[in-house]
Write a protein that holds these residues in place. Sequence first.
Motif, PDB file in Angstrom:
ATOM      1  N   ASN A 203       0.807  -1.214   0.000  1.00 56.66           N
ATOM      2  CA  ASN A 203       0.000   0.000   0.000  1.00 56.66           C
ATOM      3  C   ASN A 203       0.840   1.265   0.000  1.00 56.66           C
ATOM      4  O   ASN A 203       0.334   2.356   0.232  1.00 56.66           O
ATOM      5  CB  ASN A 203      -0.961   0.010   1.194  1.00 56.66           C
ATOM      6  N   ARG A 204       2.156   1.136  -0.279  1.00 57.83           N
ATOM      7  CA  ARG A 204       3.023   2.310  -0.325  1.00 57.83           C
ATOM      8  C   ARG A 204       2.652   3.169  -1.537  1.00 57.83           C
ATOM      9  O   ARG A 204       2.386   2.652  -2.626  1.00 57.83           O
ATOM     10  CB  ARG A 204       4.492   1.857  -0.436  1.00 57.83           C
ATOM     11  N   LEU A 205       2.646   4.488  -1.357  1.00 59.77           N
ATOM     12  CA  LEU A 205       2.291   5.396  -2.443  1.00 59.77           C
ATOM     13  C   LEU A 205       3.503   5.744  -3.282  1.00 59.77           C
ATOM     14  O   LEU A 205       4.567   6.085  -2.748  1.00 59.77           O
ATOM     15  CB  LEU A 205       1.663   6.673  -1.865  1.00 59.77           C
ATOM     16  N   VAL A 206       3.340   5.666  -4.621  1.00 60.07           N
ATOM     17  CA  VAL A 206       4.437   5.950  -5.535  1.00 60.07           C
ATOM     18  C   VAL A 206       3.967   6.874  -6.642  1.00 60.07           C
ATOM     19  O   VAL A 206       2.788   6.894  -7.013  1.00 60.07           O
ATOM     20  CB  VAL A 206       5.020   4.658  -6.159  1.00 60.07           C
ATOM     21  N   ALA A 207       4.910   7.656  -7.171  1.00 60.99           N
ATOM     22  CA  ALA A 207       4.687   8.450  -8.392  1.00 60.99           C
ATOM     23  C   ALA A 207       5.555   7.837  -9.473  1.00 60.99           C
ATOM     24  O   ALA A 207       6.749   7.592  -9.263  1.00 60.99           O
ATOM     25  CB  ALA A 207       5.065   9.911  -8.160  1.00 60.99           C
ATOM     26  N   SER A 217       0.853  13.422  -7.746  1.00 63.72           N
ATOM     27  CA  SER A 217      -0.008  12.348  -8.251  1.00 63.72           C
ATOM     28  C   SER A 217       0.591  10.995  -7.862  1.00 63.72           C
ATOM     29  O   SER A 217       1.434  10.437  -8.576  1.00 63.72           O
ATOM     30  CB  SER A 217      -0.145  12.450  -9.777  1.00 63.72           C
ATOM     31  N   PHE A 218       0.146  10.478  -6.729  1.00 65.61           N
ATOM     32  CA  PHE A 218       0.651   9.208  -6.224  1.00 65.61           C
ATOM     33  C   PHE A 218      -0.428   8.136  -6.323  1.00 65.61           C
ATOM     34  O   PHE A 218      -1.631   8.430  -6.232  1.00 65.61           O
ATOM     35  CB  PHE A 218       1.088   9.340  -4.768  1.00 65.61           C
ATOM     36  N   VAL A 219      -0.002   6.893  -6.522  1.00 63.55           N
ATOM     37  CA  VAL A 219      -0.918   5.754  -6.520  1.00 63.55           C
ATOM     38  C   VAL A 219      -0.319   4.676  -5.618  1.00 63.55           C
ATOM     39  O   VAL A 219       0.880   4.688  -5.323  1.00 63.55           O
ATOM     40  CB  VAL A 219      -1.123   5.185  -7.942  1.00 63.55           C
ATOM     41  N   HIS A 220      -1.172   3.753  -5.183  1.00 66.79           N
ATOM     42  CA  HIS A 220      -0.654   2.629  -4.420  1.00 66.79           C
ATOM     43  C   HIS A 220       0.254   1.790  -5.311  1.00 66.79           C
ATOM     44  O   HIS A 220      -0.068   1.544  -6.484  1.00 66.79           O
ATOM     45  CB  HIS A 220      -1.788   1.756  -3.887  1.00 66.79           C
ATOM     46  N   VAL A 221       1.383   1.352  -4.777  1.00 70.99           N
ATOM     47  CA  VAL A 221       2.322   0.596  -5.595  1.00 70.99           C
ATOM     48  C   VAL A 221       1.671  -0.659  -6.154  1.00 70.99           C
ATOM     49  O   VAL A 221       1.972  -1.098  -7.269  1.00 70.99           O
ATOM     50  CB  VAL A 221       3.592   0.260  -4.781  1.00 70.99           C
ATOM     51  N   SER A 222       0.727  -1.255  -5.411  1.00 68.16           N
ATOM     52  CA  SER A 222       0.054  -2.464  -5.888  1.00 68.16           C
ATOM     53  C   SER A 222      -0.897  -2.175  -7.057  1.00 68.16           C
ATOM     54  O   SER A 222      -1.293  -3.088  -7.775  1.00 68.16           O
ATOM     55  CB  SER A 222      -0.729  -3.115  -4.744  1.00 68.16           C
ATOM     56  N   LEU A 236       8.861   7.548  -4.159  1.00 64.79           N
ATOM     57  CA  LEU A 236       8.011   7.180  -3.036  1.00 64.79           C
ATOM     58  C   LEU A 236       7.562   8.442  -2.317  1.00 64.79           C
ATOM     59  O   LEU A 236       8.324   9.408  -2.209  1.00 64.79           O
ATOM     60  CB  LEU A 236       8.761   6.271  -2.057  1.00 64.79           C
ATOM     61  N   LYS A 237       6.334   8.418  -1.819  1.00 66.99           N
ATOM     62  CA  LYS A 237       5.848   9.570  -1.079  1.00 66.99           C
ATOM     63  C   LYS A 237       6.691   9.766   0.168  1.00 66.99           C
ATOM     64  O   LYS A 237       7.034   8.812   0.869  1.00 66.99           O
ATOM     65  CB  LYS A 237       4.377   9.383  -0.701  1.00 66.99           C
ATOM     66  N   GLU A 238       7.056  11.008   0.455  1.00 61.85           N
ATOM     67  CA  GLU A 238       7.858  11.424   1.608  1.00 61.85           C
ATOM     68  C   GLU A 238       9.323  11.035   1.475  1.00 61.85           C
ATOM     69  O   GLU A 238      10.080  11.160   2.433  1.00 61.85           O
ATOM     70  CB  GLU A 238       7.279  10.873   2.914  1.00 61.85           C
TER      71      GLU A 238
END
Length: 370
Positions: A203-207, A217-222, A236-238
């Motif tokens: 569930n890590r957020l990635v751009a 604009s981030f989405v869940h890595v999955s 990766l977010k943050e």
Amino acid sequence: MDQDLLDLYTDYLIASFGQASATGLERLTDRRVSHDRVTRLLSVPPRTGADLWRAVKPLVRQVQCDEAVLIFDDTIEEKPYTDENDIVAWHFDHTKGRSVKGINLVTALYGTPTVNVPVSFAVVAKTEAYTDQKTGKLRRRSPTTKNEQMRAMLRACIANELPFRYVLADIWYGSSENMRVIHLDLKRHFCGYPIRSFPIKRNRLVALSAADHASGSFVHVSAASLEPDRLYRVHLKEVPFAVSVVRQVFTGDATSPNEDGSSGERYLVTSDEEATSEALRAAYQRRWRVEEYHRSLKQNASLAKSPTRRVATQTNHLFCSLLAYVKLERLRVSAKANHYALKGRLYVRALHSAFEELRRLKQGYPALAA
């Protein structure tokens, strides 16, 4: 510590097949080493990661290399029947999905092509009492998190001029802060490789691009539709720098199942811009050495077999178990046999001695010797 007695006690931890106690060592040595002397050995102020480094430094200097890895992980040694104190406390065990009572040990394991050596350790001490807002119950917590302990040990390893290529850790140490500290704050690694490898949560957020990162604009890595075994540069977010990510899929892998139980997947991440997919997978495979280390520490170095009750004696027994593990690593290289084979040899010799002693005793009772 009394070095001669320390050497004897760590040998005893390797040779022992039952409870490892001061009384047991006294009996083994026919009272040449007294129970009180062993107790005094374990009653000194608790040993620390700095003490471990001083003990293993000569060996590490012999085997160190720039291609080594520094692996961080923790394990819980369950102590269900031991009274609670600052270190014997309730810890969440992610392998069981529940809290267990025991000692939580965090280790920095230095892995070279030839040996694996623990170079620092920390014991989680829950010294603060607080009231759980949900249940109203009094609970205990540590003023220092395991991630903070990990970063402190990493800084100590760098200060000790320990060369390594990667820091490896599992998902529980894959926080954004850890990534920022390793890549940005500690990039002055003297071997010149300010890089590390972590798995990341699904569930890590990635751009997926610099433009997406800039616009937030981030989405869940999955949900990012990453093809298996292909290397992607993402944000990766943050995390204020780009990383490389590889998605691994394990079809029918019972150890890493998806929510429907059909298959498992893992996302590996590194800040090494030059890493290939194959290199990243190979590097992360080396992390499994720490699991082997944990098993051997418990099964072959008597980590769990001490009846000690106080924080100082429990911590110092743990320290001695770490030194016993290092002895086993030396023996593994020289004897060309793994820890379990070495322990097996000791067991056969012990069984042989017990059998011969039994036959000697039976000679005094002719009726039973028949």
